[in-house]
Design a protein around this motif. Structure first.
Motif, PDB file in Angstrom:
ATOM      1  N   PHE A 396      55.399  26.262  45.707  1.00 31.58           N
ATOM      2  CA  PHE A 396      54.710  27.017  46.759  1.00 31.58           C
ATOM      3  C   PHE A 396      54.710  28.505  46.456  1.00 31.58           C
ATOM      4  CE2 PHE A 396      54.391  29.116  50.913  1.00 31.58           C
ATOM      5  CZ  PHE A 396      53.231  28.516  51.388  1.00 31.58           C
ATOM      6  N   MET A 397      55.797  29.010  45.892  1.00 28.34           N
ATOM      7  CA  MET A 397      55.807  30.423  45.516  1.00 28.34           C
ATOM      8  C   MET A 397      54.759  30.695  44.434  1.00 28.34           C
ATOM      9  SD  MET A 397      59.781  31.692  45.664  1.00 28.34           S
ATOM     10  CE  MET A 397      60.467  30.423  44.611  1.00 28.34           C
ATOM     11  N   THR A 398      54.614  29.765  43.504  1.00 29.96           N
ATOM     12  CA  THR A 398      53.563  29.905  42.498  1.00 29.96           C
ATOM     13  C   THR A 398      52.186  29.918  43.155  1.00 29.96           C
ATOM     14  OG1 THR A 398      54.922  28.763  40.851  1.00 29.96           O
ATOM     15  CG2 THR A 398      52.555  28.869  40.431  1.00 29.96           C
ATOM     16  N   PHE A 399      51.987  29.016  44.108  1.00 33.67           N
ATOM     17  CA  PHE A 399      50.710  28.966  44.818  1.00 33.67           C
ATOM     18  C   PHE A 399      50.462  30.268  45.578  1.00 33.67           C
ATOM     19  CE2 PHE A 399      48.359  27.997  48.740  1.00 33.67           C
ATOM     20  CZ  PHE A 399      47.172  27.541  48.198  1.00 33.67           C
ATOM     21  N   THR A 400      51.510  30.870  46.130  1.00 39.80           N
ATOM     22  CA  THR A 400      51.365  32.136  46.851  1.00 39.80           C
ATOM     23  C   THR A 400      50.791  33.217  45.947  1.00 39.80           C
ATOM     24  OG1 THR A 400      53.202  31.595  48.326  1.00 39.80           O
ATOM     25  CG2 THR A 400      52.625  33.919  48.112  1.00 39.80           C
ATOM     26  N   VAL A 401      51.296  33.279  44.728  1.00 39.14           N
ATOM     27  CA  VAL A 401      50.773  34.258  43.771  1.00 39.14           C
ATOM     28  C   VAL A 401      49.307  33.958  43.449  1.00 39.14           C
ATOM     29  CG1 VAL A 401      51.035  35.216  41.455  1.00 39.14           C
ATOM     30  CG2 VAL A 401      53.063  34.656  42.806  1.00 39.14           C
ATOM     31  N   VAL A 402      48.993  32.674  43.276  1.00 37.25           N
ATOM     32  CA  VAL A 402      47.617  32.280  42.976  1.00 37.25           C
ATOM     33  C   VAL A 402      46.689  32.680  44.116  1.00 37.25           C
ATOM     34  CG1 VAL A 402      46.090  30.309  42.596  1.00 37.25           C
ATOM     35  CG2 VAL A 402      48.310  30.402  41.453  1.00 37.25           C
ATOM     36  N   VAL A 403      47.117  32.457  45.357  1.00 34.89           N
ATOM     37  CA  VAL A 403      46.296  32.833  46.510  1.00 34.89           C
ATOM     38  C   VAL A 403      46.035  34.336  46.512  1.00 34.89           C
ATOM     39  CG1 VAL A 403      46.298  33.038  49.033  1.00 34.89           C
ATOM     40  CG2 VAL A 403      46.996  30.902  47.959  1.00 34.89           C
ATOM     41  N   THR A 404      47.071  35.112  46.270  1.00 35.00           N
ATOM     42  CA  THR A 404      46.910  36.570  46.269  1.00 35.00           C
ATOM     43  C   THR A 404      45.917  37.016  45.202  1.00 35.00           C
ATOM     44  OG1 THR A 404      49.207  36.780  47.012  1.00 35.00           O
ATOM     45  CG2 THR A 404      48.145  38.747  46.138  1.00 35.00           C
ATOM     46  N   VAL A 405      46.022  36.447  44.022  1.00 34.38           N
ATOM     47  CA  VAL A 405      45.122  36.817  42.929  1.00 34.38           C
ATOM     48  C   VAL A 405      43.690  36.397  43.245  1.00 34.38           C
ATOM     49  CG1 VAL A 405      44.562  36.398  40.505  1.00 34.38           C
ATOM     50  CG2 VAL A 405      46.941  36.755  41.194  1.00 34.38           C
ATOM     51  N   LEU A 406      43.526  35.186  43.733  1.00 32.44           N
ATOM     52  CA  LEU A 406      42.173  34.709  44.031  1.00 32.44           C
ATOM     53  C   LEU A 406      41.516  35.540  45.122  1.00 32.44           C
ATOM     54  CD1 LEU A 406      42.674  30.822  43.942  1.00 32.44           C
ATOM     55  CD2 LEU A 406      41.583  32.258  42.216  1.00 32.44           C
ATOM     56  N   ARG A 407      42.276  35.836  46.177  1.00 34.04           N
ATOM     57  CA  ARG A 407      41.693  36.614  47.277  1.00 34.04           C
ATOM     58  C   ARG A 407      41.376  38.048  46.845  1.00 34.04           C
ATOM     59  NH1 ARG A 407      40.354  34.160  52.155  1.00 34.04           N
ATOM     60  NH2 ARG A 407      41.087  36.008  53.277  1.00 34.04           N
ATOM     61  N   ARG A 408      42.068  38.508  45.825  1.00 28.99           N
ATOM     62  CA  ARG A 408      41.835  39.881  45.365  1.00 28.99           C
ATOM     63  C   ARG A 408      40.691  39.962  44.358  1.00 28.99           C
ATOM     64  NH1 ARG A 408      40.375  43.949  44.061  1.00 28.99           N
ATOM     65  NH2 ARG A 408      41.440  45.906  43.564  1.00 28.99           N
ATOM     66  N   LEU A 409      40.599  38.976  43.463  1.00 29.15           N
ATOM     67  CA  LEU A 409      39.666  39.078  42.342  1.00 29.15           C
ATOM     68  C   LEU A 409      38.363  38.327  42.551  1.00 29.15           C
ATOM     69  CD1 LEU A 409      42.116  38.830  39.295  1.00 29.15           C
ATOM     70  CD2 LEU A 409      41.257  40.867  40.463  1.00 29.15           C
TER      71      LEU A 409
END
Length: 681
Positions: A396-409
């Motif tokens: 889930f922590m990995t997914f959190t980073v993925v969400v942040t990157v996707l929402r930003r880029l």
């Protein structure tokens, strides 16, 4: 309730035919989910066709699942191993997992049990994707299914249907984190689901005792803030919207769900003939005990965070970050990454990122504390399954980073479809890799199942009446004993027990009182598998060694006996160091400097057994009769040279195989404790 991100689908993603733009990316997600569930189907069907039978703790679980629709439905889950370090025995709080598996098991015993667990885990994966879709449409749903598939790959195909709670709760815990994210972001209607899944986790395993409440608090706190923010926005816009009615309705449903989930343990608390289980838990968990500690807890947390996607790490519980300094640095990196994600979310006023980071951060903090506080005195050290939930937390922590990157880029809607397609390809690749048989850790060793299946096929001569099951013996006999108990239950043969673990796991109505059994059943391994009790007879036997191997073992044993008589028991520096550690820990044992006496049959440690009293009582026959001697050889504690190295290690190999894989099941008269050959002897 906050809507999914407007970036989920966009007109730029629409095909030229003019069809609704959302279906292209959404269909990719649906297809990825279907592919991700294929390993569940393949593994479950393969296990059913292979004749799966429950061994170890799964045998006890199978009995209690069947009891749900009986005259004695379970009000608690099984006995908790944390009781071993407490002054009182207690169970995990509630039987929700039994209840969830009861209907498919009632339709078909072992097949239904497997199908029920597979459906529970598959539903968790679907729920994860739905939760992610509610928060960010197809973009985040595609990422969620890819991470979920990676976690399933780390588990291995055979854990996707395993009823044992450290395995069967892993994906529901992953779902719980996603539900908490939804609630923290203001998704009100998800609150009852959060209560239900959280109750399942907490009722079934006390290891979630800190995690579930902490995550639920941050989720509910986020929900309250979101509702207040929406109310202020309505006031600023002059909108006349009554938001209290849906809130009251959802709160009422949540309360009903919560009460239904906990009514059974509440009934037990107030109707128990002695102390209720909640009282026992409170007494037991406040009594202290040895825990993993800060150094090892940080190392395990950091190691799981880095290696959660590697399948061998879950099986072995291996720590890649074994250095304390490196592990601590890993924890700092995790904190910094989550802080950076939070900064991005706050800077862009992105509610979804802020909510997912809040859940991940609180879960990480609670997980780190839980890892540090994990009991270790139970088995003299950490067992990998005790912190298996770390793999879901790390995912889930990995997914959190993925969400942040996707929402930003991924701001251009035209990028959504190719990104989702990329996640779908990852899901397909990982799912295909998870199709072969891979068992990354259950309660009983893999090879116990065919032996238990062979024993069960021979249990036709048990006769009638109630059997008293003698549970005491070596751990391996208990692996098979659980399978035999489950088979007795499947055949409708009533049985009773005296062991405290079994009474609390199988229900007080199965307590042996000295008069409610007509015969005694015992399961024995190794040489004991050939020795019937007084007045009894053997009803099942599994011999794993061939005739030639049995002859070889007899010859090797005679050679080892002759060597010990001539040379005594000589220890290597490693062996002496092991005894030195025992002495430093407060053991009364010391390293033998002369040939030692045989270890006591009640010894719990091979090293402790080897160091029992002095040379004058040395007896090679008694030493060979103790199974700890084989462990001494395997650990390299004996000083050997020349051909004796090969002789001793081949002897240890065959003797260990005989001790653990030669099994006999006996039925005889119920003998009073202390009688020759009785269970209490």
């Amino acid at each position: 309730m906050s809507p999914p991100s407007e970036l989920a689908e966009a007109p730029h993603d629409a095909p030229r035919s003019g069809r609704a733009p959302r279906w292209s990316s959404t269909r990719l997600v649906i297809g990825a989910v279907v592919v991700a569930l294929v390993p569940f189907v393949v593994a479950t069907v393969r296990a059913i066709q292979g004749g799966w039978v429950p061994t170890g703790d799964n045998g006890l679980i199978a009995v209690r699942v069947h009891d749900v629709f009986s005259a004695h439905p379970p009000l608690l889950y099984t006995w908790s191993s944390s009781s071993l370090t407490a002054p009182v025995d207690f169970n995990h709080p509630g039987p929700l997992l039994f209840d969830a598996l009861a209907i498919p098991t009632a339709v078909s015993r072992w097949s239904g049990l497997l199908v029920g667990v597979a459906l529970l885990n598959a539903a968790a994966v679907v729920g994860i994707v739905i939760a992610a879709f509610r928060r960010g449409g197809a973009l985040l749903a595609g990422a969620a299914v890819a991470v979920a598939a990676a976690l399933c790959w780390s588990m291995g195909s055979e854990l996707l249907f395993d009823p044992w709670s450290p395995n069967s709760l892993l994906l529901p815990f992953f779902l719980f984190l996603f539900l908490a994210w939804c609630v923290a972001a203001g998704d009100l209607v998800v609150l009852p689901w959060l209560a239900g899944v959280g109750s399942l986790l907490l009722a079934t395993n006390l290891g979630f005792g800190l995690l579930v409440p902490a995550i639920a608090v941050v989720a509910i706190g986020g929900l309250v803030l979101a509702l207040r923010r929406d109310r202020r926005a309505d006031g600023a816009d002059g909108a006349d919207v009554d938001r209290t009615r849906p809130v009251r309705r959802v709160l009422l449903v949540t309360a009903v769900v919560f009460v239904l989930c906990w009514i059974q343990p509440i009934v037990e608390q107030f109707t128990s003939s002695g102390e209720g289980n909640f009282t026992r838990i409170a007494r037991g968990l406040t009594s202290g005990g040895t825990v993993l500690g800060t150094r090892e807890g940080i190392a395990r947390f950091a190691g799981a965070t880095v290696t959660w996607w590697l399948p061998w790490t879950m099986r072995a519980g291996s720590l890649v970050l074994s250095s304390t300094a490196l592990a601590a640095f890993g924890v700092v990196i995790v904190a910094l990454v989550l802080a950076a994600c939070a900064w991005v979310g706050r800077r862009r006023h992105d509610r979804e990122v802020v909510a997912v980071v809040a859940v991940a951060a609180v879960a990480a903090a609670a997980g780190l504390v839980s890892a540090i506080r994990t009991p270790t005195a139970i088995f003299g050290g950490l067992i990998s399954y005790q912190t298996r939930w770390l793999w879901a937390l790390a995912a889930f922590m990995t997914f959190t980073v993925v969400v942040t990157v996707l929402r930003r880029l991924v701001r251009d809607p035209r990028l959504v479809r190719p990104v989702v397609a990329g996640f779908a390809l990852v899901t397909v690749a990982v799912a295909l890799a998870n199709l072969p048989t891979r068992r990354n850790g259950s309660d009983a060793p893999d090879w116990t199942m065919p032996i238990a299946r062979d024993l069960n096929h021979q249990l036709g001569g048990l006769g009638r009446g109630t059997l008293y099951v003698d549970w005491r013996g070596e751990p391996f006999s208990q692996y098979y004993g659980s399978a035999v108990i489950a088979e007795l239950n499947r055949r409708g043969v009533p049985f009773v027990v005296t062991d405290a673990v079994l009474v609390r796991s199988l229900g007080s109505h199965r307590r042996f009182n000295g008069h409610n059994a007509t015969a005694e059943l015992r399961v024995r391994t190794g040489d004991d598998a050939y020795v019937p009790p007084p007045g009894g007879h053997r009803v099942a036997l599994h011999e794993d060694l061939t005739v030639a191997e049995r002859r070889e073992l007899a010859s090797l044993k005679q050679q080892v006996r002759s060597y010990l008589r001539a040379n005594g028991l000589q220890l290597t520096p490693k062996g002496k160091a092991a005894f030195a550690r025992l002495a430093a820990a407060g053991s009364k044992l010391s390293p033998p400097t002369t040939p030692t006496s045989p270890p006591s049959s009640s010894a719990t440690s091979p090293t402790a057994s080897a160091g029992a009293a002095g040379a004058s009582a040395f007896d090679p026959d008694a030493l060979l009769a103790n199974r700890a001697f084989v462990n001494m050889i395997d650990q390299g504690y004996l000083a050997l040279s020349g051909r004796w190295i090969e002789v001793f290690y081949r002897y240890a190999q065959l003797q260990a195989q005989r001790d653990t894989r030669t099994v006999g099941v006996f039925v005889g008269p119920v003998l009073p404790p202390g009688a020759t050959g009785a269970s209490g002897s």
